[in-house]
Write a protein that holds these residues in place. Structure first.
Motif, PDB file in Angstrom:
ATOM      1  N   LEU A  71      19.234  12.394   5.842  1.00  0.00           N
ATOM      2  CA  LEU A  71      17.852  12.044   6.127  1.00  0.00           C
ATOM      3  C   LEU A  71      17.246  13.124   7.020  1.00  0.00           C
ATOM      4  CD1 LEU A  71      15.551   9.870   6.089  1.00  0.00           C
ATOM      5  CD2 LEU A  71      16.561   8.965   8.190  1.00  0.00           C
ATOM      6  N   ASN A  72      16.127  13.652   6.587  1.00  0.00           N
ATOM      7  CA  ASN A  72      15.480  14.730   7.350  1.00  0.00           C
ATOM      8  C   ASN A  72      14.077  14.317   7.779  1.00  0.00           C
ATOM      9  OD1 ASN A  72      17.596  16.696   7.139  1.00  0.00           O
ATOM     10  ND2 ASN A  72      17.049  16.943   4.978  1.00  0.00           N
ATOM     11  N   CYS A  73      14.017  13.338   8.632  1.00  0.00           N
ATOM     12  CA  CYS A  73      12.728  12.955   9.211  1.00  0.00           C
ATOM     13  C   CYS A  73      12.975  12.233  10.525  1.00  0.00           C
ATOM     14  CB  CYS A  73      11.911  12.084   8.256  1.00  0.00           C
ATOM     15  SG  CYS A  73      12.628  10.478   7.891  1.00  0.00           S
ATOM     16  N   ARG A  74      11.927  12.079  11.289  1.00  0.00           N
ATOM     17  CA  ARG A  74      12.020  11.421  12.588  1.00  0.00           C
ATOM     18  C   ARG A  74      11.230  10.115  12.542  1.00  0.00           C
ATOM     19  NH1 ARG A  74      10.371  15.841  16.990  1.00  0.00           N
ATOM     20  NH2 ARG A  74      11.104  14.149  18.361  1.00  0.00           N
ATOM     21  N   ALA A  75      11.584   9.228  13.441  1.00  0.00           N
ATOM     22  CA  ALA A  75      10.906   7.933  13.482  1.00  0.00           C
ATOM     23  C   ALA A  75       9.499   8.071  14.062  1.00  0.00           C
ATOM     24  CB  ALA A  75      11.712   6.947  14.307  1.00  0.00           C
ATOM     25  N   ALA A  76       8.557   7.399  13.416  1.00  0.00           N
ATOM     26  CA  ALA A  76       7.225   7.283  14.001  1.00  0.00           C
ATOM     27  C   ALA A  76       7.251   6.257  15.131  1.00  0.00           C
ATOM     28  CB  ALA A  76       6.213   6.876  12.939  1.00  0.00           C
ATOM     29  N   VAL A  77       8.052   5.207  14.931  1.00  0.00           N
ATOM     30  CA  VAL A  77       8.237   4.168  15.949  1.00  0.00           C
ATOM     31  C   VAL A  77       9.711   3.800  15.974  1.00  0.00           C
ATOM     32  CG1 VAL A  77       7.646   1.834  16.718  1.00  0.00           C
ATOM     33  CG2 VAL A  77       5.928   3.217  15.524  1.00  0.00           C
ATOM     34  N   SER A  78      10.308   3.710  17.149  1.00  0.00           N
ATOM     35  CA  SER A  78      11.646   3.138  17.294  1.00  0.00           C
ATOM     36  C   SER A  78      11.553   1.970  18.261  1.00  0.00           C
ATOM     37  CB  SER A  78      12.655   4.179  17.798  1.00  0.00           C
ATOM     38  OG  SER A  78      12.344   4.601  19.107  1.00  0.00           O
ATOM     39  N   VAL A  79      12.124   0.841  17.866  1.00  0.00           N
ATOM     40  CA  VAL A  79      12.076  -0.365  18.687  1.00  0.00           C
ATOM     41  C   VAL A  79      13.390  -1.126  18.481  1.00  0.00           C
ATOM     42  CG1 VAL A  79      10.761  -1.507  16.837  1.00  0.00           C
ATOM     43  CG2 VAL A  79      10.866  -2.557  19.113  1.00  0.00           C
ATOM     44  N   PRO A  86       5.113   7.047   7.496  1.00  0.00           N
ATOM     45  CA  PRO A  86       5.758   6.805   8.798  1.00  0.00           C
ATOM     46  C   PRO A  86       7.028   5.963   8.660  1.00  0.00           C
ATOM     47  CG  PRO A  86       3.389   6.442   8.938  1.00  0.00           C
ATOM     48  CD  PRO A  86       3.701   6.610   7.483  1.00  0.00           C
ATOM     49  N   LEU A  87       8.055   6.387   9.378  1.00  0.00           N
ATOM     50  CA  LEU A  87       9.332   5.669   9.404  1.00  0.00           C
ATOM     51  C   LEU A  87       9.397   4.798  10.651  1.00  0.00           C
ATOM     52  CD1 LEU A  87      12.283   5.017   8.681  1.00  0.00           C
ATOM     53  CD2 LEU A  87      12.934   7.218   9.701  1.00  0.00           C
ATOM     54  N   ILE A  88       9.677   3.517  10.465  1.00  0.00           N
ATOM     55  CA  ILE A  88       9.838   2.570  11.574  1.00  0.00           C
ATOM     56  C   ILE A  88      11.322   2.263  11.679  1.00  0.00           C
ATOM     57  CG2 ILE A  88       8.999   0.440  12.605  1.00  0.00           C
ATOM     58  CD1 ILE A  88       6.802   2.424  11.727  1.00  0.00           C
ATOM     59  N   ALA A  89      11.911   2.491  12.847  1.00  0.00           N
ATOM     60  CA  ALA A  89      13.368   2.413  12.966  1.00  0.00           C
ATOM     61  C   ALA A  89      13.795   1.585  14.167  1.00  0.00           C
ATOM     62  CB  ALA A  89      13.966   3.820  13.070  1.00  0.00           C
ATOM     63  N   TYR A  90      15.059   1.166  14.100  1.00  0.00           N
ATOM     64  CA  TYR A  90      15.661   0.365  15.169  1.00  0.00           C
ATOM     65  C   TYR A  90      16.015   1.218  16.374  1.00  0.00           C
ATOM     66  CZ  TYR A  90      19.129  -2.642  17.471  1.00  0.00           C
ATOM     67  OH  TYR A  90      19.827  -3.377  18.381  1.00  0.00           O
ATOM     68  N   ALA A  91      16.433   2.463  16.128  1.00  0.00           N
ATOM     69  CA  ALA A  91      16.875   3.337  17.211  1.00  0.00           C
ATOM     70  C   ALA A  91      16.476   4.771  16.895  1.00  0.00           C
ATOM     71  CB  ALA A  91      18.385   3.240  17.409  1.00  0.00           C
ATOM     72  N   VAL A 101       0.824  -1.212   0.000  1.00  0.00           N
ATOM     73  CA  VAL A 101       0.000   0.000   0.000  1.00  0.00           C
ATOM     74  C   VAL A 101       0.857   1.261   0.000  1.00  0.00           C
ATOM     75  CG1 VAL A 101      -0.210  -0.052   2.530  1.00  0.00           C
ATOM     76  CG2 VAL A 101      -1.907   1.185   1.145  1.00  0.00           C
ATOM     77  N   TRP A 102       1.928   1.265   0.755  1.00  0.00           N
ATOM     78  CA  TRP A 102       2.824   2.407   0.783  1.00  0.00           C
ATOM     79  C   TRP A 102       3.724   2.426  -0.451  1.00  0.00           C
ATOM     80  CZ3 TRP A 102       1.188   5.932   3.751  1.00  0.00           C
ATOM     81  CH2 TRP A 102       0.659   5.655   5.025  1.00  0.00           C
ATOM     82  N   ALA A 103       4.118   1.270  -0.941  1.00  0.00           N
ATOM     83  CA  ALA A 103       4.949   1.213  -2.146  1.00  0.00           C
ATOM     84  C   ALA A 103       4.210   1.797  -3.338  1.00  0.00           C
ATOM     85  CB  ALA A 103       5.365  -0.225  -2.419  1.00  0.00           C
ATOM     86  N   ASP A 104       2.930   1.509  -3.457  1.00  0.00           N
ATOM     87  CA  ASP A 104       2.130   2.055  -4.558  1.00  0.00           C
ATOM     88  C   ASP A 104       2.074   3.577  -4.471  1.00  0.00           C
ATOM     89  OD1 ASP A 104       1.716  -0.513  -5.410  1.00  0.00           O
ATOM     90  OD2 ASP A 104      -0.287  -0.694  -4.521  1.00  0.00           O
ATOM     91  N   ARG A 105       1.951   4.071  -3.271  1.00  0.00           N
ATOM     92  CA  ARG A 105       1.885   5.525  -3.082  1.00  0.00           C
ATOM     93  C   ARG A 105       3.218   6.176  -3.463  1.00  0.00           C
ATOM     94  NH1 ARG A 105      -0.031   8.563   2.502  1.00  0.00           N
ATOM     95  NH2 ARG A 105       0.907  10.603   2.063  1.00  0.00           N
TER      96      ARG A 105
END
Length: 311
Positions: free
Chosen positions: A228-236, A205-210, A184-188
């Protein structure tokens, strides 16, 4: 012209006797003359003399002498690959092989949770069925290497080569990093030209390790040549969790290809970029030379290095 022997020396070399080869293999596996002497029930000067004799016969240096222990040369790696299996088989017949060491202590192995769980531990399953015991720890490379130096581990899978010469590091595997998202995101993102991929991902949304995004930032610099100029939506701090979130459609991320190969093959994830030169990180198998006389450490080490060629 005289024939060339398999180790690359000219002339017809003397054939080393089994005692020299057994001593060589003990030094190769234990990482020091002292540890090999303890394993073989010999004096250290005897072990040293036998290795020197073997080096004279092969006309090649087999070990680099370090302040603590020794490091095998390329010739030693080649010789070990040729003689280890026959010598182990002979030792097993006489009841003195590594697999007969029922009293051997557990092997303490440490490394990244993702690589251990998806690659390393499955590769070690056959050894477990043969009696090898494992004690496994997970964590980041620098703290694990400090613990290795302190004697808490026998082997560490490291994401960087350790500094200095106190640790013996051998390349284990290369991790290729890929930029992925659910369809869904790839199509966008595909609605815009490939050159605009970084901008197209800005609102996804960016999902990141740290929180400091080390993997994603490196990918951006390497592939897109920009920051890269964005922040993680989720870091885990678990790439398996990142994979699960991205597969569930939470956003995009950069992951090792080995970790998401199944999802890419099934179509659950899609590559957002296909650069000719993808970022690669080399993992190393690290050991303290001459610190263990547990023969199972060598079994685990050799099995991981063999398996790592196929990862």
């Amino acid at each position: 012209m005289r024939p060339t022997d398999p180790l690359g020396t000219t002339g017809t070399p003397a054939q080393p006797d089994l005692n020299l080869l057994r001593t060589f293999l003990a030094v190769y596996r234990s990482g020091s003359f002292t540890a090999a002497a303890q394993l073989l029930g010999l004096s250290q000067p005897t072990v040293t003399a036998q290795i020197r004799s073997l080096e004279r016969q092969t006309r090649r240096e087999l070990f680099e002498r370090l302040p603590r222990g020794v490091a095998p040369t390329a010739v030693a790696h080649e010789l070990a690959a040729r003689v280890a299996a026959p010598l182990d088989a002979l030792a097993a017949v006489t009841g003195h092989g590594p697999r007969a060491e029922a009293h051997a202590e557990p092997v303490h192995l440490a490394g990244p949770a993702e690589l251990l769980s998806t690659r390393a531990l499955p590769a070690l399953a056959p050894l477990v069925t043969e009696g090898v015991r494992l004690r496994v720890s997970t964590g980041l490379t620098d703290p694990l290497l400090d613990e290795l130096r302190a004697g808490r581990h026998d082997l560490v899978i490291a994401t960087t080569r350790p500094r200095g010469r106190t640790l013996s590091a051998v390349p284990l595997t290369d991790e290729e990093f890929v930029l992925v998202a659910a369809p869904v995101w790839a199509d966008r993102a595909a609605e815009r030209p490939a050159a605009e991929t970084p901008a197209a991902l800005h609102d996804i949304p960016l999902i990141a390790y740290a929180e400091d995004l080390p993997i994603v930032r490196r990918y951006w610099r390497h592939v897109f040549g920009r920051r890269l100029n964005c922040r993680a939506a989720v870091s885990v701090p678990d790439l398996r969790a990142v994979l699960a979130l991205v597969t569930a459609g939470a956003g995009f991320s950069v992951l090792p290809r080995y970790l998401c190969a199944g999802e890419l093959a099934s179509g659950a994830l899609v590559l957002l970029a296909t650069p000719e030169d993808t970022p690669i990180n080399t993992g190393f198998l690290v050991q303290r030379p001459g610190t263990s006389d547990n023969p199972h450490v060598t079994l685990v080490r050799d099995r991981l290095l063999e398996a790592g060629r196929t990862w």
